[in-house]
Structures are given as structure tokens and as C-alpha cells.
Write an enzyme that holds these catalytic residues in place. Structure first.
Site, PDB file in Angstrom:
ATOM      1  N   LYS A  19     -17.439  26.396 -23.367  1.00 42.49           N
ATOM      2  CA  LYS A  19     -17.773  26.667 -24.774  1.00 42.49           C
ATOM      3  C   LYS A  19     -16.878  25.875 -25.720  1.00 42.49           C
ATOM      4  O   LYS A  19     -17.352  25.209 -26.633  1.00 42.49           O
ATOM      5  CB  LYS A  19     -17.618  28.168 -25.057  1.00 42.49           C
ATOM      6  CG  LYS A  19     -17.640  28.518 -26.542  1.00 42.49           C
ATOM      7  CD  LYS A  19     -17.491  30.003 -26.803  1.00 42.49           C
ATOM      8  CE  LYS A  19     -16.085  30.522 -26.845  1.00 42.49           C
ATOM      9  NZ  LYS A  19     -15.383  30.362 -28.139  1.00 42.49           N
ATOM     10  N   ASN A  20     -15.554  25.962 -25.489  1.00 46.98           N
ATOM     11  CA  ASN A  20     -14.623  25.370 -26.452  1.00 46.98           C
ATOM     12  C   ASN A  20     -14.502  23.851 -26.341  1.00 46.98           C
ATOM     13  O   ASN A  20     -13.770  23.227 -27.102  1.00 46.98           O
ATOM     14  CB  ASN A  20     -13.253  26.048 -26.348  1.00 46.98           C
ATOM     15  CG  ASN A  20     -13.307  27.475 -26.874  1.00 46.98           C
ATOM     16  OD1 ASN A  20     -14.274  27.866 -27.515  1.00 46.98           O
ATOM     17  ND2 ASN A  20     -12.277  28.261 -26.580  1.00 46.98           N
ATOM     18  N   CYS A 113     -10.405  37.618 -38.728  1.00 41.66           N
ATOM     19  CA  CYS A 113     -11.284  37.895 -37.606  1.00 41.66           C
ATOM     20  C   CYS A 113     -10.631  38.931 -36.705  1.00 41.66           C
ATOM     21  O   CYS A 113      -9.497  39.344 -36.953  1.00 41.66           O
ATOM     22  CB  CYS A 113     -11.630  36.625 -36.843  1.00 41.66           C
ATOM     23  SG  CYS A 113     -10.371  36.088 -35.728  1.00 41.66           S
ATOM     24  N   ARG A 118      -5.756  34.270 -38.648  1.00 40.16           N
ATOM     25  CA  ARG A 118      -6.195  32.921 -38.274  1.00 40.16           C
ATOM     26  C   ARG A 118      -6.386  31.966 -39.452  1.00 40.16           C
ATOM     27  O   ARG A 118      -7.508  31.562 -39.776  1.00 40.16           O
ATOM     28  CB  ARG A 118      -7.463  32.997 -37.429  1.00 40.16           C
ATOM     29  CG  ARG A 118      -7.228  33.707 -36.124  1.00 40.16           C
ATOM     30  CD  ARG A 118      -8.453  33.735 -35.266  1.00 40.16           C
ATOM     31  NE  ARG A 118      -8.673  32.490 -34.540  1.00 40.16           N
ATOM     32  CZ  ARG A 118      -9.739  32.282 -33.778  1.00 40.16           C
ATOM     33  NH1 ARG A 118     -10.663  33.186 -33.663  1.00 40.16           N
ATOM     34  NH2 ARG A 118      -9.869  31.145 -33.128  1.00 40.16           N
ATOM     35  N   ASP A 301      -6.696  33.363 -24.002  1.00 38.68           N
ATOM     36  CA  ASP A 301      -8.088  33.743 -23.750  1.00 38.68           C
ATOM     37  C   ASP A 301      -8.274  34.495 -22.430  1.00 38.68           C
ATOM     38  O   ASP A 301      -9.385  34.928 -22.123  1.00 38.68           O
ATOM     39  CB  ASP A 301      -8.993  32.503 -23.779  1.00 38.68           C
ATOM     40  CG  ASP A 301      -9.157  31.947 -25.186  1.00 38.68           C
ATOM     41  OD1 ASP A 301      -8.878  32.680 -26.150  1.00 38.68           O
ATOM     42  OD2 ASP A 301      -9.549  30.769 -25.321  1.00 38.68           O
ATOM     43  N   ARG A 393     -21.679  35.253 -26.927  1.00 38.74           N
ATOM     44  CA  ARG A 393     -21.111  34.097 -27.641  1.00 38.74           C
ATOM     45  C   ARG A 393     -20.481  33.134 -26.648  1.00 38.74           C
ATOM     46  O   ARG A 393     -20.486  31.931 -26.879  1.00 38.74           O
ATOM     47  CB  ARG A 393     -20.018  34.554 -28.613  1.00 38.74           C
ATOM     48  CG  ARG A 393     -20.538  35.342 -29.782  1.00 38.74           C
ATOM     49  CD  ARG A 393     -19.469  35.502 -30.806  1.00 38.74           C
ATOM     50  NE  ARG A 393     -18.938  34.198 -31.214  1.00 38.74           N
ATOM     51  CZ  ARG A 393     -17.958  34.029 -32.079  1.00 38.74           C
ATOM     52  NH1 ARG A 393     -17.412  35.090 -32.637  1.00 38.74           N
ATOM     53  NH2 ARG A 393     -17.537  32.835 -32.393  1.00 38.74           N
TER      54      ARG A 393
END
Ligand code: EPU
Length: 414
Positions: A19-20, A113, A118, A301, A393
Site C-alpha cells: 500500500k505505502n 487522525c 500528524r 505499523d 484501506r
């Protein structure tokens, strides 16, 4: 999501594209007016969001299975609207390429968030150093530059998307940009390699000093996205927590050294097998202490997932979160499942009780949701997780992948 815990997970899971890495690569395709072909694109809600964002800007995006073609022949608007930025903070990444190519960008200021405030001050300071003028109007950051000029940017923190954003802007700037204290994450390296394949000149990738020689233009290319190291780490922990035996196909072990080392310490066997990693646990889960750090340290993560695992150990474990200031939203939910966790400042002290018990819980963000799924897989009885849209997501068909290796998990309509 309803999970009946207690099944050992045995079998093979194919790891999806990261994803990233996919998000910045979709956006870096803005740097050229020629078509870019991406392969191994994961099927995720964040990818749908970035596709929407690019389409709003008048860019053609064709997706079919794991392939995507992005063609930013001309740019329509240079604006990333609030509706999209509020659902995906990574939208801020359009700022660098838009400034580089159109000399102007307007992006809604992302709010707070679930994992902290952030800020994006380091992105903006960097753009200013490159010659952009930044104003904040009606909730939008408006950046304009007559020209971008290479300079030295010393980042106070090795921000991941900040490094990517500045690298993309610098790729088309005049002269050379040096980014000191740059992020070294594999996804950052991927963005640099992608720019180089488009004809850019980025060196120092994987170190904390990046040197970017600006070029007048970039051309189209074809690129295969790296496997998702966080998805892989999540399923590694799943194998451990269910005393299972999983083969994670497509995993790149060099991206996961810190995680593999910690899981070895926790009692898991993890070794390379043709084209992937074999992960199993036969003995007890041992308590380990961990501190999250920028790459090559233990990733933030994977912090929530490891915490779920430590609840199953017999002993004391301390997990310190040093990357984000408020990433313990899963603690309250794990406690509902019988965990004994005490948060003190940036650390969580986990008294492992060797077991968890199923309960109704609520997901708060992507990785917290993953930790609740893992806890549910290992818990006795039924776990019902609400707000599981967070999972979509960043995890491709998670319940399907888990069901295929023996989990009793199903999604029901909310
Ligand atoms: N920070 C600032 N100012 C800035 C930028 C960052 O103070 O201008 C601080 C942040 O508040 C944080 C620290 O620096 O405390 C590191 O944040 P970073 O900028 O590196 O995070 P990010 O780029 O916003 C990416 C990933 C995250 C991942 C972090 C850390 C993407 C799209 N997101 O975020 O992924 O946790 O790096 O590795 O690449 C996820 O996938 O679940 C996720 C949250």
C-alpha cells in the site's frame, strides 16, 4: 467481522503489493506526461481513493486486476479536495509532483487522525526551501513557485511521506537537492527507483542522505510494486498467535529483519523458502520488549499486532511507541478481550496471561483493526469487530486469505 477463535492457521498466503509504495507511485506518475504502467497493484480502498484523486485532476487511470495505467497527459485542476484528503492523509503527496510540474498545488490541510496529530510542517518547510511560497486559505494549503531550485534540506525527523514528497518535487527542480536525515524505508527507496526509471537522477537511496539532481523532464515507464511488508508481518504474527504454520509467498525478508528478529525472540521459527517465508510456532510464546523506530528499526505499523501477541505470552512485556504520540487505541479494545495492559506515557506494559477471550470490539484505525483480528483468531469463543472498513484501506481480501488457511472468520453487514 465475526471470528470464532482457536483455529490453527496452516497453508499459504500470497502477499499483495505494498500500500505505502503503491500510493506514492500512483502519485509520482504525475511527474510525466507519458503513460506509466504499474503491476502488482493491491486491491485496497486507499488505492480506490488515490484513483479518484487523480481522476479529479483530469488524469486517466485504467485499472484491471493488479495492473494500472496512469496517464497525466495534461493536468486539469491542481487541487486535492477536503473530501478525499480527510479520508486519506497520503493525498498530501500530490503536492510535490504538482509543484514540480504545474508550479502550483492546492491541497486541503489534513486534520488530526486516530494515531496522533500528524503535522505536515516538514513537507511545507522543505517546499519553501525549494522556493515555493505557501499560504493557508480556507483550510487549503496553497503552494506556488515561479521555479523550484535545488537546495539542502536537513529534516529534523526522517518523515516517510515528507521525504517522498520532497524527492518528487526535487526530481524536476533546477540543480541539485540534498535531503539530510532522509527516511530509509523500503517504500522511500521504491519511489526513488521509480523516479530513476523515469529518467530521474536520485542517489543515496536507502541511506539517510539523498542527492537528487533535477532533470528537465521525465518519461513514462513500467514498474512492479514491491510486496507489502506490513501485510506480511501481520500474517507472521497470525501464524505465531494461532500456533500455526504459514508460508507467506512473495515476502522480502530483507525488509523485515527487525520483525523477524523479534518474532524469533518470541519463540517463532521463521526461515526463507523458495520465494517466501515459512513461519511457525510450536512452543510457548515468550515475552519480548520492543521499541518502534524508523526503518531499519521495528516498524510502528506492526506495533499493535505484536501487542496482541504479547497478551498470549506468560510474562511481562514492554512496548514503546516512539514514532507516533498516540498509537495505543487498540489497548482499550484488547482489554475488553481480557488483556492486562497498562499505558504509561509512550510505553505499554503488557502482563501476558497466556489467553484472550472473544468479545465485541471496535476498530479505530488500520493497524489497530489488524491487531483485533489477530486477537480474535487466537481468543476463545466469538469476537465481533465493528467498523472493519478500516481494514479494507490496507489489507487485500483479509478474511478470504485467512479463511483459506483455516480461520473461522466471516464478514457480516453492519
Ligand atoms: N512528523 C512531523 N512533521 C511532519 C511530518 C511528520 O512532526 O511534517 C512526525 C509525525 O507526526 C510522526 C513522525 O514524524 O510522529 C513520523 O511520521 P512520518 O511522516 O514518517 O509518517 P507518514 O509519512 O505520515 C508513513 C506511512 C504510515 C507509517 C509511517 C511511519 C504512508 C502513506 N504512511 O506515514 O503508514 O506509519 O510512515 O512509518 O506511507 C499505515 O500504513 O497504517 C500507516 C499509518
Amino acid at each position: 467481522m465475526i471470528i470464532q477463535g482457536g483455529e490453527r492457521l496452516i497453508g499459504e498466503i500470497q502477499i499483495a503489493g505494498a500500500k505505502n509504495a503503491a500510493l506514492p507511485l500512483f502519485i509520482a506518475s504525475l511527474l510525466t506526461d507519458e503513460p506509466v504502467h504499474l503491476h502488482n497493484v493491491p486491491a485496497l480502498r486507499d488505492i480506490d481513493t488515490v484513483e479518484k484523486l487523480l481522476r479529479i485532476m483530469g488524469i486517466t487511470v485504467d485499472r484491471s486486476g493488479g495492473d494500472a495505467t496512469i496517464h497525466a497527459k495534461t493536468l486539469g485542476t491542481i487541487e486535492a479536495p477536503y473530501e478525499l484528503v480527510k479520508t486519506m492523509r497520503a493525498s498530501i503527496l500530490v503536492m510535490g509532483p504538482l509543484l514540480a510540474r504545474a508550479r502550483e498545488a492546492k491541497v486541503s490541510l489534513p486534520g488530526g487522525c486516530a494515531i496522533g496529530t500528524r503535522p505536515i510542517n516538514l513537507h511545507l518547510d522543505g517546499f519553501q526551501a525549494l522556493g515555493a511560497r505557501i499560504t493557508l486559505e480556507h483550510g487549503y494549503i496553497h503552494a506556488r513557485a515561479k521555479r523550484l531550485k535545488g537546495t539542502t534540506i536537513d529534516l529534523p525527523l526522517p518523515t516517510v511521506t515528507g521525504t517522498e514528497n520532497l524527492m518528487m518535487a526535487a526530481a524536476l527542480a533546477e540543480g541539485t537537492t540534498v535531503i539530510e536525515n532522509a527516511a530509509r524505508e523500503p517504500e522511500v527507496v521504491e519511489v526513488g527507483e521509480f523516479i530513476n526509471q523515469m529518467g530521474g537522477e536520485v542517489s543515496g537511496l536507502g541511506t539517510n542522505t539523498l542527492v537528487i539532481k533535477g532533470v528537465p523532464g521525465l518519461h513514462g515507464t513500467e514498474y512492479t510494486i514491491m510486496p507489502d511488508r506490513v501485510e506480511a508481518a501481520t500474517y507472521m504474527v497470525a501464524a505465531g498467535m494461532t500456533r500455526g504454520n504459514l508460508f507467506l509467498k512473495g515476502t522480502q525478508p530483507q525488509h523485515l529483519k527487525a520483525v523477524i528478529e523479534k518474532l524469533h525472540e518470541a519463540g517463532m521459527e521463521i526461515y526463507e523458502e523458495n520465494g517466501g517465508l515459512r513461519c511457525l510456532l510450536t512452543g510457548p510464546i515468550k515475552s519480548v520488549d520492543v521499541k518502534t523506530l524508523p526503518f531499519p528499526g521495528f516498524p510502528t505499523d506492526v506495533q499493535a499486532q505484536l501487542m496482541a501477541m504479547m497478551c498470549l505470552a506468560n510474562g511481562l512485556s514492554v512496548i514503546s511507541e516512539t514514532v507516533f504520540e498516540n498509537r495505543f487505541m487498540h489497548v482499550g479494545e484488547l482489554k475488553r478481550m481480557g488483556a492486562d495492559i497498562q499505558v504509561e506515557g509512550h510505553s505499554a506494559i503488557i502482563r501476558g496471561r497466556g489467553e484472550l477471550s472473544g468479545a465485541p470490539v471496535m476498530a479505530t484505525d488500520l493497524r489497530a483493526s489488524a491487531s483485533l483480528v489477530l486477537a480474535g483468531l487466537a481468543a476463545s469463543g466469538t469476537t465481533e469487530i465493528s467498523r472493519i472498513y478500516h481494514l479494507d484501506r490496507g489489507y487485500e481480501r483479509m478474511e478470504e486469505k485467512l479463511r483459506a488457511v483455516g480461520a473461522n472468520i466471516r464478514r457480516v453487514k453492519e
